[in-house]
Design an enzyme around this catalytic site. Structure first.
Site, PDB file in Angstrom:
ATOM      1  N   GLY A   1      10.765   5.274   4.427  1.00  0.00           N
ATOM      2  CA  GLY A   1      12.150   4.792   4.878  1.00  0.00           C
ATOM      3  C   GLY A   1      11.963   3.431   5.821  1.00  0.00           C
ATOM      4  O   GLY A   1      12.964   3.029   6.174  1.00  0.00           O
ATOM      5  N   PHE A   2      10.727   3.554   6.513  1.00  0.00           N
ATOM      6  CA  PHE A   2      10.702   2.462   7.517  1.00  0.00           C
ATOM      7  C   PHE A   2      10.637   1.207   7.048  1.00  0.00           C
ATOM      8  O   PHE A   2      10.485   0.314   7.888  1.00  0.00           O
ATOM      9  CB  PHE A   2       9.229   2.902   8.392  1.00  0.00           C
ATOM     10  CG  PHE A   2       8.157   2.825   7.624  1.00  0.00           C
ATOM     11  CD1 PHE A   2       7.612   4.160   6.915  1.00  0.00           C
ATOM     12  CD2 PHE A   2       7.506   1.914   7.094  1.00  0.00           C
ATOM     13  CE1 PHE A   2       6.897   4.069   6.040  1.00  0.00           C
ATOM     14  CE2 PHE A   2       6.280   1.900   6.316  1.00  0.00           C
ATOM     15  CZ  PHE A   2       5.913   3.000   5.860  1.00  0.00           C
ATOM     16  N   GLY A   3      10.243   0.893   5.564  1.00  0.00           N
ATOM     17  CA  GLY A   3       9.923  -0.300   5.181  1.00  0.00           C
ATOM     18  C   GLY A   3       8.509  -0.117   4.503  1.00  0.00           C
ATOM     19  O   GLY A   3       8.241   0.808   3.896  1.00  0.00           O
ATOM     20  N   LYS A   4       7.827  -1.313   4.525  1.00  0.00           N
ATOM     21  CA  LYS A   4       6.424  -1.231   3.605  1.00  0.00           C
ATOM     22  C   LYS A   4       5.349  -1.453   4.376  1.00  0.00           C
ATOM     23  O   LYS A   4       5.320  -1.959   5.242  1.00  0.00           O
ATOM     24  CB  LYS A   4       6.894  -2.264   2.509  1.00  0.00           C
ATOM     25  CG  LYS A   4       7.830  -2.039   1.710  1.00  0.00           C
ATOM     26  CD  LYS A   4       8.369  -3.215   0.836  1.00  0.00           C
ATOM     27  CE  LYS A   4       9.345  -2.944  -0.297  1.00  0.00           C
ATOM     28  NZ  LYS A   4      10.092  -3.859  -0.962  1.00  0.00           N
ATOM     29  N   VAL A   5       4.317  -0.976   3.789  1.00  0.00           N
ATOM     30  CA  VAL A   5       3.046  -1.279   4.391  1.00  0.00           C
ATOM     31  C   VAL A   5       2.189  -2.187   3.421  1.00  0.00           C
ATOM     32  O   VAL A   5       2.067  -1.917   2.042  1.00  0.00           O
ATOM     33  CB  VAL A   5       2.212   0.134   4.626  1.00  0.00           C
ATOM     34  CG1 VAL A   5       0.794  -0.427   5.110  1.00  0.00           C
ATOM     35  CG2 VAL A   5       2.852   0.998   5.457  1.00  0.00           C
TER      36      VAL A   5
ATOM     37  N   ASP B   1       1.661  16.168  14.240  1.00  0.00           N
ATOM     38  CA  ASP B   1       2.075  16.259  12.573  1.00  0.00           C
ATOM     39  C   ASP B   1       0.411  16.140  11.941  1.00  0.00           C
ATOM     40  O   ASP B   1       0.269  15.187  11.232  1.00  0.00           O
ATOM     41  CB  ASP B   1       2.676  15.276  12.332  1.00  0.00           C
ATOM     42  CG  ASP B   1       3.304  15.418  10.896  1.00  0.00           C
ATOM     43  OD1 ASP B   1       3.112  16.717  10.386  1.00  0.00           O
ATOM     44  OD2 ASP B   1       3.929  14.537  10.319  1.00  0.00           O
TER      45      ASP B   1
ATOM     46  N   VAL C   1       5.255   2.834   0.693  1.00  0.00           N
ATOM     47  CA  VAL C   1       6.615   2.492   0.879  1.00  0.00           C
ATOM     48  C   VAL C   1       7.034   3.749   1.632  1.00  0.00           C
ATOM     49  O   VAL C   1       6.853   4.714   1.149  1.00  0.00           O
ATOM     50  CB  VAL C   1       7.364   2.066  -0.310  1.00  0.00           C
ATOM     51  CG1 VAL C   1       8.918   1.539   0.046  1.00  0.00           C
ATOM     52  CG2 VAL C   1       6.701   0.575  -0.917  1.00  0.00           C
TER      53      VAL C   1
ATOM     54  N   LYS D   1       2.218  -3.048   8.727  1.00  0.00           N
ATOM     55  CA  LYS D   1       3.394  -2.135   8.517  1.00  0.00           C
ATOM     56  C   LYS D   1       4.711  -3.044   9.182  1.00  0.00           C
ATOM     57  O   LYS D   1       4.564  -3.418  10.034  1.00  0.00           O
ATOM     58  CB  LYS D   1       3.369  -0.970   9.458  1.00  0.00           C
ATOM     59  CG  LYS D   1       4.498   0.013   9.263  1.00  0.00           C
ATOM     60  CD  LYS D   1       4.491   1.616   9.253  1.00  0.00           C
ATOM     61  CE  LYS D   1       4.109   1.831  10.933  1.00  0.00           C
ATOM     62  NZ  LYS D   1       3.893   3.105  10.793  1.00  0.00           N
TER      63      LYS D   1
ATOM     64  N   LEU E   1       0.754  -1.192   0.104  1.00  0.00           N
ATOM     65  CA  LEU E   1      -0.026   0.030   0.105  1.00  0.00           C
ATOM     66  C   LEU E   1       1.074   1.308  -0.162  1.00  0.00           C
ATOM     67  O   LEU E   1       0.469   2.213  -0.251  1.00  0.00           O
ATOM     68  CB  LEU E   1      -0.859  -0.068   1.218  1.00  0.00           C
ATOM     69  CG  LEU E   1      -1.983  -1.009   1.412  1.00  0.00           C
ATOM     70  CD1 LEU E   1      -2.501  -1.108   2.816  1.00  0.00           C
ATOM     71  CD2 LEU E   1      -3.055  -0.764   0.409  1.00  0.00           C
TER      72      LEU E   1
END
Ligand SMILES: *[C@@H]1O[C@H](CO)[C@@H](O)[C@H](O)[C@H]1NC(C)=O
Ligand SMILES: *[C@@H]1O[C@H](CO)[C@@H](O)[C@H](O)[C@H]1NC(C)=O
Ligand SMILES: *[C@@H]1O[C@H](CO)[C@@H](O)[C@H](O)[C@H]1NC(C)=O
Ligand SMILES: *[C@@H]1O[C@H](CO)[C@@H](O)[C@H](O)[C@H]1NC(C)=O
Length: 888
Positions: A549-553, A664, A547, A567, A545
């Site tokens: 810096g943390f990785g992917k969802v 945020d 992408v 996530k 769904l």
């Protein structure tokens, strides 16, 4: 009790005693400096100006035009006025005037020998037609020292999201002149300066142990220092006017806290403060009366370090000054801790009382540390860890800090300049910015994650710590160029680079502190890795769904068909652990219809996986603009979505045990489920702004560009009203269907906050609304909405309404719209409908509220006004609105 993770260097009783003695002698040495006094003449120069003028704080700045310190023939040099006044400027003096140089020019201050603070103030702006903001590129030199080199004020300010820049240096003048030369770096470029401060200071620096070596670093008369950070730990912003005549600025430390462990803050009040060991000018009273310590639970405390993180320029030596003042434990060996700088022991077994200080007696400790050049961003970590190795053990496993100053020291070539930081504008709509503080290696979006509450480490944390400890230690804490662990949650946001910490307990509240209990997460479900693999078809790329810096969802399915968003943090990211815990902690405690729900987590194999409710319709933003595949939302739908988001925020601010500030709020962090019910996301996980300003003391602001509260920006005082401001931006964005910041528009239109406010104040808001809404909004409804948004954007936090008030105004705007629509139906059909007044509707809905099941279910029923959650309503608020249907 678990074994301590790291042993302090001197654990034995004798080593301890020796240490205490040496500290005692050090304190005595410090007190002997008491006698030196601060000389009186301070020079404040308003460059490019003729007359003397007061700044907003009441300090008088002399125009340089008639000043004897100005470059020769100053009247022939260019003076200019900035073409635009940024609302974040703290004062028009000295920032709105500039002296501009197209060739090298020197200010020469006649002073008596000794140490001075030299402060240079820059406001990057267009100065008349000829001097474009981005063309300023210059070098500043004082005698043998290069203070700034190839300095791009616009690039620096943009990267750090600061309206203005202050660079502060301490230098010893041995002759009777302090010369400061500005030289443009390019033929076409120019140099400029808005204000110069020359402030006499006492000799405050002597020697410091050089951490990582057995040696000592001597700050001699030929050492120049640049202030990088000056923090009132556990306290708030202190303006120059509230310092001694050294007129320093002290900032809140919370933006620099690394990880989720904020500890607790305290304000002890100033009675019994006694500067008997150090001179009073060392730091103002407020620095010592407020402090940050660990939690009240020693079991938790031994599991974490109170850690601050700073971005710095590599290949320099830094001086770290830590200010302490004990207020709680009067005896030796009650609160004993180790001090680490970049994982090296700066001081083992430190005991504030052991230095010879009694309760309320401030002391400070200086340490020097060299930060080598390495790949990626350079960071400096200051960590405090309770000493568990002492024998006898200290009474409390705890640590304390009251203030922190960080100075860069000139290198052997007399240089202090580092590279300009680099900003990345989010190419999707430029509403967010990441800056990589040390641009020497341009890998973006890295740096540790900070923010988020949770001083405590949960039982879960223990488990995770056990699992992941080894792995986490493997990498160096300074990042390298690996991805930075967990980015916050814009689940579908793709490359959203978010700068800030999203979730924070209001800092500076005395007493109560920001400590989340370490109760295990009761709601949270634990998934095995196998279950996750199955849910995501082994992380099938077609299910991605988003992408970041943390990785992917990934989209996933659990329990035979329930859709979820999975996530997956990059398993190698070493900095996610606190945030992982925090997100679980917070989200599992916070359950609300308008907050994205966490379903569970998986920490097997050191994976960091979080499982959320699936939000079928993705971020609000795509429904307003930028995605032509989606149908435009009606005004009523938009109002309902804003009301939902307002409810979620209202709950964050008031519904939990302590105020939670989202930090945020923006349209990509408001997600919609299949029924278009709005849910606030992206809290608990957060990523530091590389904003963490590697260049100096000035404001570190976190949040997304375009949504930032100017007051927070200016003063670093974070309150829930900063969220209110950002929400005001969201309201205008929803109405006008354009990004918060659009740099491609003419200047006055770039920021929606400014542009829409302008139209709102003129009563012409209708002119700039989304064309899809033209003629479809009831004018009264629009008026109410515009007023609510305008109030959110008030310059001062205190003038902004609370989320609850905005909620009611939005409800009211919805009522007005619905009534208008009903009336229209009536007129059109001439049917014999019952005339409903807005008030009647309210009462009617109130009855409905009571009937609504107040469960935490996230499945959505109708999302009309009636589906309000009871938990965020107070009947009195309802009725006061009823009594006064104009709203507030
Ligand atoms: C600064 O320079 C003066 C004159 O050279 C000297 O007397 C003084 O000790 C120096 N101060 C420091 C802090 O080095
Ligand atoms: C605290 O910091 C020290 C020094 O960097 C480190 O060795 C230790 O593992 C840290 N403790 C925790 C609980 O992170
Ligand atoms: C570090 O700084 C020194 C000057 O102090 C310079 O000579 C050296 O080249 C620098 N090293 C790196 C790796 O930049
Ligand atoms: C810079 O700092 C060092 C150490 O404080 C000093 O020895 C050196 O002479 C200074 N000045 C220059 C011009 O290098």
């Amino acid at each position: 009790m678990r074994r301590p993770l790291v042993r302090a260097s001197s654990g034995s009783g004798w080593g301890r005693l020796a240490l205490i003695l040496s500290i005692l002698s050090l304190a005595a040495a410090q007190s002997s400096t008491n006698t030196s006094s601060v000389p009186a003449v301070t020079i404040l120069l308003n460059c490019g100006a003729r007359e003397s003028k007061n700044d907003a704080g009441g300090r008088l700045w002399e125009g340089d035009e008639e000043s004897k310190f100005a470059p020769a023939a100053v009247a022939n040099l260019v003076s200019a006025v900035a073409s635009w006044q940024d609302p974040a400027l703290p004062s028009t003096v000295p920032y709105m005037n500039a002296r501009i140089f197209t060739a090298p020019a020197t200010y020469s201050f006649a002073v008596s020998p000794g140490r001075y603070w030299l402060r240079l103030h820059f406001y990057p702006a267009n100065y008349s037609q000829s001097y474009q903001r981005s063309d300023a590129l210059f070098t500043v030199v004082s005698d043998r020292y290069t203070l700034l080199h190839n300095f791009s004020t616009s690039q620096t300010a943009d990267a750090l999201i600061q309206a203005y820049l202050v660079r502060e240096f301490s230098l010893n003048v041995s002759s009777d002149r302090l010369n400061v030369t500005f030289s443009p770096e390019r033929k076409s470029g120019y140099a400029f300066i808005n204000g110069i401060e020359v402030v006499p200071m006492p000799d405050m620096f002597s020697t410091a142990p050089l951490v990582g070596t057995a040696g000592t670093f001597t700050i001699s008369s030929s050492t120049v220092l640049q202030t990088m950070n000056r923090l009132n730990v556990g306290g708030q912003y202190i303006p120059p006017t509230e310092d001694s005549n050294l007129s320093r600025t002290w900032y809140d430390d919370s933006p620099y806290i690394y990880g989720a462990a904020y500890g607790i803050t305290n304000d002890n009040g100033s009675h019994n403060l006694d500067y008997r060991l150090i001179p009073q000018y060392t730091a103002p009273v407020k620095v010592y009366t407020t402090f940050r310590s660990m939690t009240s639970d020693p079991k938790v405390n031994v599991l974490f370090n109170l850690t601050w993180m700073f971005y710095v320029d590599a290949n320099f030596t830094y001086l770290v000054r830590l200010h302490f003042c004990e207020w709680i434990y009067p005896l030796v060996n009650q609160r004993v801790f180790n001090i680490y700088l970049n994982n090296q022991t700066a001081q083992g077994t430190f005991d504030v009382i052991g230095t010879g200080a009694g309760l309320g007696n401030p002391v400070y400790k200086d340490y020097a540390i060299y930060v080598p050049a390495e790949k990626g961003d350079s960071t400096l970590f200051v960590a405090l860890q309770p000493d568990t190795t002492a024998n006898p053990p200290p009474q409390h496993y705890d640590s304390i800090l009251n203030g922190l100053e960080l100075f860069k020291l000139n290198d052997s070539a007399g240089n202090l300049a580092g590279p300009n930081p680099v900003a990345n504008i989010d190419n999707q709509g430029s509403d967010t910015v990441v800056n990589t503080p040390s641009s020497s290696h341009n890998s973006s979006s890295k740096g540790p994650v900070i923010g988020a509450v949770a001083g405590g480490v949960a039982v879960l944390g223990l488990i995770i710590a056990l699992f992941c400890f080894v792995r986490r230690r493997r990498g160096s804490s300074s990042g390298g160029d690996k991805p930075s662990g967990w980015l916050p949650l814009p689940l579908y946001g793709g490359n959203s680079h978010t700068m800030g910490s999203k979730l924070s307990i209001a800092s500076g509240k005395s007493g109560t502190g920001s400590y989340v209990s370490s109760a295990p997460s009761s709601f949270c479900r634990h998934f095995t890795f196998a279950e996750i693999q199955e849910a995501t078809k082994n992380f099938d790329e077609s299910r991605i769904l988003g992408v970041g810096g943390f990785g992917k969802v990934y989209e996933g399915e659990v329990d035979g068909g329930t859709k979820v968003a999975v996530k997956r943090g990059n398993p190698l990211a070493e900095q996610g652990i606190h945030e992982f815990q925090t997100e679980i902690e917070m989200l599992s405690k916070l359950r609300h219809r308008h907050l994205v729900s966490l379903i569970g987590y998986c920490e097997e194999n050191c994976e960091m996986i979080l499982v959320y409710d699936y939000m079928a319709k993705g971020p609000l933003r795509g429904h307003i603009y930028g995605n032509s595949n989606l149908n435009p939302l009606s005004w009523k739908q938009r109002l309902e979505i804003c009301i939902g988001a307002a409810r979620g925020l209202h709950y964050l601010h008031t519904g939990a045990a302590q105020t939670i500030i989202h930090r945020d709020v923006k349209t990509t962090n408001i997600l919609l489920d299949e029924n278009l019910v709005a849910k606030v996301s992206d809290f608990g996980l957060s990523k530091t702004g590389p904003t963490l300003d590697h260049t100096h003391v000035s404001t570190v602001v976190k949040g997304s560009f375009g949504y930032l509260d100017p007051e927070y920006y200016r003063r670093q005082q974070l309150t829930e009203k900063s969220d209110v401001y950002s929400f005001g931006v969201v309201l205008f964005e929803v109405l006008c269907a354009r990004p918060a910041i659009n740099p491609s528009l003419p200047r006055e239109q770039v920021s929606i906050a400014e542009w829409a406010l302008h139209y709102q104040r003129k009563g012409m808001l209708e002119e700039i609304i989304d064309p899809h809404l033209k003629g479809k909004i009831n004018p009264e409804s629009l008026k109410k909405y515009g007023e609510a948004a305008e109030k959110c954007l008030a310059e001062q936090g205190v003038d902004r309404p609370a989320m609850g008030d905005i909620l009611w105004n939005l409800e009211f705007a919805l009522q007005l719209q619905e009534t208008a629509m009903e009336n229209k139906v009536m007129d059109d059909s001439t049917a014999d409908l019952i005339q409903m007044s807005p008030d009647y509707n309210h009462v009617n809905n109130l009855a409905t509220y009571a009937a609504v099941d107040n469960s935490t279910s996230t499945s959505t029923g109708g999302h009309s006004l009636a589906s309000v959650d009871l938990d965020d309503l107070t009947p009195s608020a309802v009725f006061s609105q009823l009594v006064n249907p104009q709203g507030r």
